[in-house]
Design an enzyme around this catalytic site. Sequence first.
Site, short mmCIF file in Angstrom:
data_model
loop_
_atom_site.label_atom_id
_atom_site.label_comp_id
_atom_site.label_asym_id
_atom_site.label_seq_id
_atom_site.Cartn_x
_atom_site.Cartn_y
_atom_site.Cartn_z
N ASP A 56 13.13 -2.21 15.93
CA ASP A 56 11.97 -1.10 15.84
C ASP A 56 11.73 -0.77 14.19
OD1 ASP A 56 10.37 1.22 15.71
OD2 ASP A 56 11.11 1.31 17.90
N SER A 105 5.43 3.23 18.34
CA SER A 105 6.30 2.29 19.13
C SER A 105 5.57 2.17 20.42
CB SER A 105 7.60 2.83 18.86
OG SER A 105 8.04 2.52 17.75
N ASP A 157 13.06 6.32 25.50
CA ASP A 157 12.13 6.09 24.26
C ASP A 157 11.04 5.21 24.21
OD1 ASP A 157 11.64 6.99 21.68
OD2 ASP A 157 12.94 5.84 20.62
N THR A 159 9.90 2.19 23.19
CA THR A 159 10.17 0.82 23.06
C THR A 159 10.84 0.54 24.39
OG1 THR A 159 10.39 0.80 20.58
CG2 THR A 159 10.93 -1.24 21.93
N ARG A 170 4.40 9.36 25.31
CA ARG A 170 6.00 8.85 25.20
C ARG A 170 6.75 10.23 25.27
NH1 ARG A 170 6.57 6.64 19.29
NH2 ARG A 170 8.71 7.14 19.73
N GLU A 324 16.64 -3.99 21.95
CA GLU A 324 16.00 -3.38 20.99
C GLU A 324 17.04 -2.82 19.98
OE1 GLU A 324 14.37 0.42 21.64
OE2 GLU A 324 13.15 0.43 19.73
N ASP A 329 14.19 1.71 12.49
CA ASP A 329 12.97 2.69 12.31
C ASP A 329 13.24 4.01 12.20
OD1 ASP A 329 10.07 3.59 13.42
OD2 ASP A 329 11.48 4.83 14.26
N LYS A 330 14.45 4.51 12.80
CA LYS A 330 14.81 6.01 12.84
C LYS A 330 15.50 6.38 11.46
CE LYS A 330 15.14 6.15 17.80
NZ LYS A 330 13.69 6.85 17.94
N HIS A 333 12.51 6.39 8.91
CA HIS A 333 12.10 7.59 8.82
C HIS A 333 12.79 8.66 8.05
CE1 HIS A 333 8.52 7.28 11.55
NE2 HIS A 333 9.46 6.62 12.70
N ASP A 371 8.11 -4.10 16.23
CA ASP A 371 6.73 -3.47 16.58
C ASP A 371 5.71 -2.85 15.62
OD1 ASP A 371 8.55 -1.69 15.96
OD2 ASP A 371 8.41 -0.18 17.61
N HIS A 372 6.35 -2.70 14.29
CA HIS A 372 5.65 -2.18 13.36
C HIS A 372 6.20 -2.54 11.81
CE1 HIS A 372 7.53 1.36 13.48
NE2 HIS A 372 7.33 1.48 14.57
N HIS A 415 5.46 4.85 9.23
CA HIS A 415 5.19 3.53 9.54
C HIS A 415 3.96 2.97 8.54
CE1 HIS A 415 6.25 4.36 14.23
NE2 HIS A 415 7.10 4.73 13.40
MG MG Z 1 12.04 1.80 19.47
ZN ZN Z 2 9.11 5.27 14.16
#
Ligand code: MG
Ligand code: ZN
Length: 452
Positions: A56, A105, A157, A159, A170, A324, A329-330, A333, A371-372, A415
Amino acid sequence: MPKPTRRQLAVATALVLATAAAVTVTSTAGASDSAQQARAAIKGGKAKNVILLIGDGMGDSEITLARDYTVGADGRLNMDRFPLTGSYTTYAVHEDGTPDYVTDSAASGSGWATGVKTVNGRISKTPGTDKAVPTLLELAQKKGYATGSVTTAELTDATPAVLASHATDRSCQGPADMAKCPTDTLAAGGPGSIAEQSVNHKVDVLFGGGKKRFDQKVTDGTYQGLTVTEQAQKLGYQVVTDNAGLRGLKPGRPVLGLFAPGNVPVEWTGKPAAVGGTDPQRCTTSNPNRPATTPSLVDSAAKAIQLLEAKQKHSRQGFFLQIEGASIDKQDHAADPCGQIGETAAFDRAVKLARDYAAKHPDTLVITTADHGHTSQIVPLEATPPGLSSTLVTDEGQRLKVNYSTNTPGLSQEHTGVQVRIAAQGPKAYRVLGVTDQTDLFTTISEALRLR
Ligand code: MG
Ligand code: ZN
């Protein structure tokens, strides 16, 4: 197996030599791959199994940062070793179908899970009309495949959610979280929260965090008054919460592993990036807030493969498994480079596990992608970015500066809308070559497993 004849051996040797030569010419990254694997990747055909690995937020910057820090600029991660590599676009859409250039996501996962782009925040439902679209996991179940989902995030979550649930938003993760999904509630005749839908789908293997969501009480319907965990047990699930439980699982019944109240704690720690930078730092490759009883992503993934394979022992169909690495990702962030690199390294160990499995089971399509894209950027040491930055000292002893400046310091970093890497091996892997779109991944997996 009968002993091969001399002629069979000669033919096999010639094929290996010919393919090895071709691979050397076309792809240095694939040079270490077996000839058989490269042939399967180009040839296509039906896959017995698909292992889809999602980092992610794992754009090229995140991959490069983890590579530079852990194995060096000239080193290669496991995810760098796939024989075939391409890029894909990840944009979401607005309700009217016009592009929204930066995806979240939920929309991106819905893209590969259903083949249909949607609005940010939505889980496997259409952008304008908010209608459920069948997912890869649902189609695979119908065709007799075993299915699984392993994550370091909450199992509810975005994903993991895109595989076995459909939700307007979500955030509708547990029965008490339904504010933004009025038509999805059981009271309104909908399918309920993401947690309830996930266990109702009887996915064979569900491993991740998010125990608190499953401890919420169901508000209506057959299981009213029970927790979602109790609902899962009524549906036949074995429920485990730690390493010992994971190790003790036996095939025969679906499994729900809830290894943390929220997201699974990260593996590495360090100083977050700061305005004006940090002193040069080495990452700590442990986390005092991660209980020793917490399974690693690779241990969960290994158990998942073992259970799915056992279930399909006497079947011609194999399994579809999504793995995953959620907290790349987290931590991006949070502008925490050490947390981010540690999660990328942990994810890369799961990639190795999948590739080692495929080496023994060449009818397995293995895909690694993101995913991004995300915020981290490697910048020159002399740069003085206006946002958050940190200087790291890599394992090869060099200084590296990483910049997080996609948002005002103090706010969550964002993102990005960049295309991301997709790499694959095995049947139909050639479909990742060139520049494709995220929704093409749905077709690739559908065709590989002959789902339609
Ligand atoms: Mg995810
Ligand atoms: Zn994110």
